[in-house]
Motif scaffolding. Structure first.
Motif, short mmCIF file in Angstrom:
data_model
loop_
_atom_site.label_atom_id
_atom_site.label_comp_id
_atom_site.label_asym_id
_atom_site.label_seq_id
_atom_site.Cartn_x
_atom_site.Cartn_y
_atom_site.Cartn_z
N GLN A 95 33.84 -39.61 106.49
CA GLN A 95 33.01 -39.77 105.30
C GLN A 95 31.58 -40.03 105.72
O GLN A 95 31.30 -40.60 106.76
N ALA A 96 30.70 -39.59 104.87
CA ALA A 96 29.28 -39.82 105.14
C ALA A 96 28.99 -41.31 104.95
O ALA A 96 29.51 -41.94 104.03
N PRO A 97 28.18 -41.87 105.79
CA PRO A 97 27.88 -43.29 105.64
C PRO A 97 27.09 -43.55 104.34
O PRO A 97 26.35 -42.69 103.86
N ALA A 98 27.34 -44.72 103.83
CA ALA A 98 26.64 -45.10 102.60
C ALA A 98 25.16 -45.26 102.91
O ALA A 98 24.78 -45.65 104.01
N PRO A 99 24.32 -44.95 101.93
CA PRO A 99 22.89 -45.09 102.19
C PRO A 99 22.54 -46.56 102.45
O PRO A 99 23.13 -47.46 101.89
N ALA A 100 21.62 -46.73 103.35
CA ALA A 100 21.22 -48.09 103.71
C ALA A 100 20.54 -48.76 102.54
O ALA A 100 19.67 -48.19 101.89
N GLN A 101 20.97 -49.99 102.26
CA GLN A 101 20.39 -50.73 101.14
C GLN A 101 19.66 -51.96 101.65
O GLN A 101 19.72 -53.02 101.06
N LEU A 106 25.49 -54.44 110.81
CA LEU A 106 26.78 -55.09 110.67
C LEU A 106 27.25 -55.06 109.21
O LEU A 106 28.43 -54.81 108.93
N ASP A 107 26.35 -55.26 108.27
CA ASP A 107 26.71 -55.19 106.85
C ASP A 107 27.15 -53.78 106.47
O ASP A 107 28.11 -53.58 105.72
N GLN A 108 26.46 -52.79 106.98
CA GLN A 108 26.83 -51.41 106.69
C GLN A 108 28.21 -51.07 107.25
O GLN A 108 29.02 -50.41 106.59
N LEU A 109 28.51 -51.55 108.45
CA LEU A 109 29.82 -51.31 109.03
C LEU A 109 30.92 -52.00 108.22
O LEU A 109 32.00 -51.44 108.03
N ARG A 110 30.65 -53.18 107.72
CA ARG A 110 31.63 -53.88 106.89
C ARG A 110 31.87 -53.12 105.59
O ARG A 110 33.01 -53.00 105.12
N GLU A 113 34.07 -50.16 106.34
CA GLU A 113 35.45 -50.59 106.56
C GLU A 113 36.13 -50.91 105.25
O GLU A 113 37.29 -50.56 105.04
N ASN A 114 35.43 -51.54 104.36
CA ASN A 114 36.00 -51.85 103.03
C ASN A 114 36.31 -50.57 102.26
O ASN A 114 37.31 -50.48 101.56
N GLN A 115 35.46 -49.55 102.38
CA GLN A 115 35.71 -48.28 101.71
C GLN A 115 36.96 -47.61 102.28
O GLN A 115 37.76 -47.04 101.55
N ARG A 116 37.14 -47.66 103.59
CA ARG A 116 38.32 -47.05 104.23
C ARG A 116 39.60 -47.76 103.80
O ARG A 116 40.62 -47.13 103.58
N GLN A 117 39.53 -49.07 103.68
CA GLN A 117 40.72 -49.82 103.29
C GLN A 117 41.06 -49.61 101.82
O GLN A 117 42.22 -49.65 101.42
N SER A 118 40.07 -49.35 101.01
CA SER A 118 40.34 -49.18 99.57
C SER A 118 40.88 -47.79 99.25
O SER A 118 41.59 -47.62 98.28
N THR A 119 40.61 -46.78 100.08
CA THR A 119 41.13 -45.46 99.83
C THR A 119 42.49 -45.32 100.51
O THR A 119 42.68 -45.74 101.66
N PRO A 120 43.50 -44.73 99.82
CA PRO A 120 44.84 -44.58 100.44
C PRO A 120 44.81 -43.50 101.52
O PRO A 120 44.01 -42.58 101.46
N PRO A 121 45.68 -43.62 102.51
CA PRO A 121 45.74 -42.61 103.57
C PRO A 121 46.15 -41.25 103.01
O PRO A 121 46.80 -41.16 101.97
N ALA A 122 45.81 -40.18 103.70
CA ALA A 122 46.03 -38.83 103.22
C ALA A 122 47.52 -38.48 103.16
O ALA A 122 47.95 -37.68 102.36
#
Length: 124
Positions: A95-101, A106-110, A113-122
């Motif tokens: 997935q494309a990384p979220a735009p920097a806010q 470290l916050d962006q990596l977290r 990771e939260n986005q990966r955990q919230s989406t179910p595996p393929a």
């Protein structure tokens, strides 16, 4: 069959240790052994020497037999291992990384990771 060979092998080992320990010490060994006892004389020494040689040959034979039996019990495998089977599905597209806010790396990596955990595996 392997269990029977192991039991025979252990009995030979015990008998071999006993015959070696019964032999008369000739090397001095700090003055230990070599004294009088029930196993003195040349006749007993020859018997113990022959018994030791026979038990050593039996020990060698049973060791080789156990090795051969264990080798036949194994599944044959090549020296260079085969590649692992492709049982898993291909990984999902990154997935494309979220735009920097304005946050740190470290916050962006977290967040990622939260986005990966919230989406179910393929595969599910």
């Amino acid at each position: 069959m392997q269990t029977v060979l192991i039991v025979i092998h252990l009995m030979i080992v015990i008998a071999l240790v006993v015959t070696v320990l019964l032999q008369r010490s000739e090397g001095g060994a700090l003055g230990v052994g070599g004294g009088g006892g029930f196993m003195t004389g040349r006749g007993q020494a020859n018997v113990l020497t022959r018994a030791t040689a026979i038990l050593a040959a039996l020990f060698f034979f049973t060791s080789l037999t156990l090795t051969i039996v264990a080798k036949f019990g194994q599944a044959r495998s090549p020296i260079v291992g085969a590649p692992p089977a492709a049982t898993q599905s291909a990984p999902a597209a990154p997935q494309a990384p979220a735009p920097a806010q304005g946050g740190s790396l470290l916050d962006q990596l977290r967040q990622m990771e939260n986005q990966r955990q919230s989406t179910p595996p393929a595969g599910q």
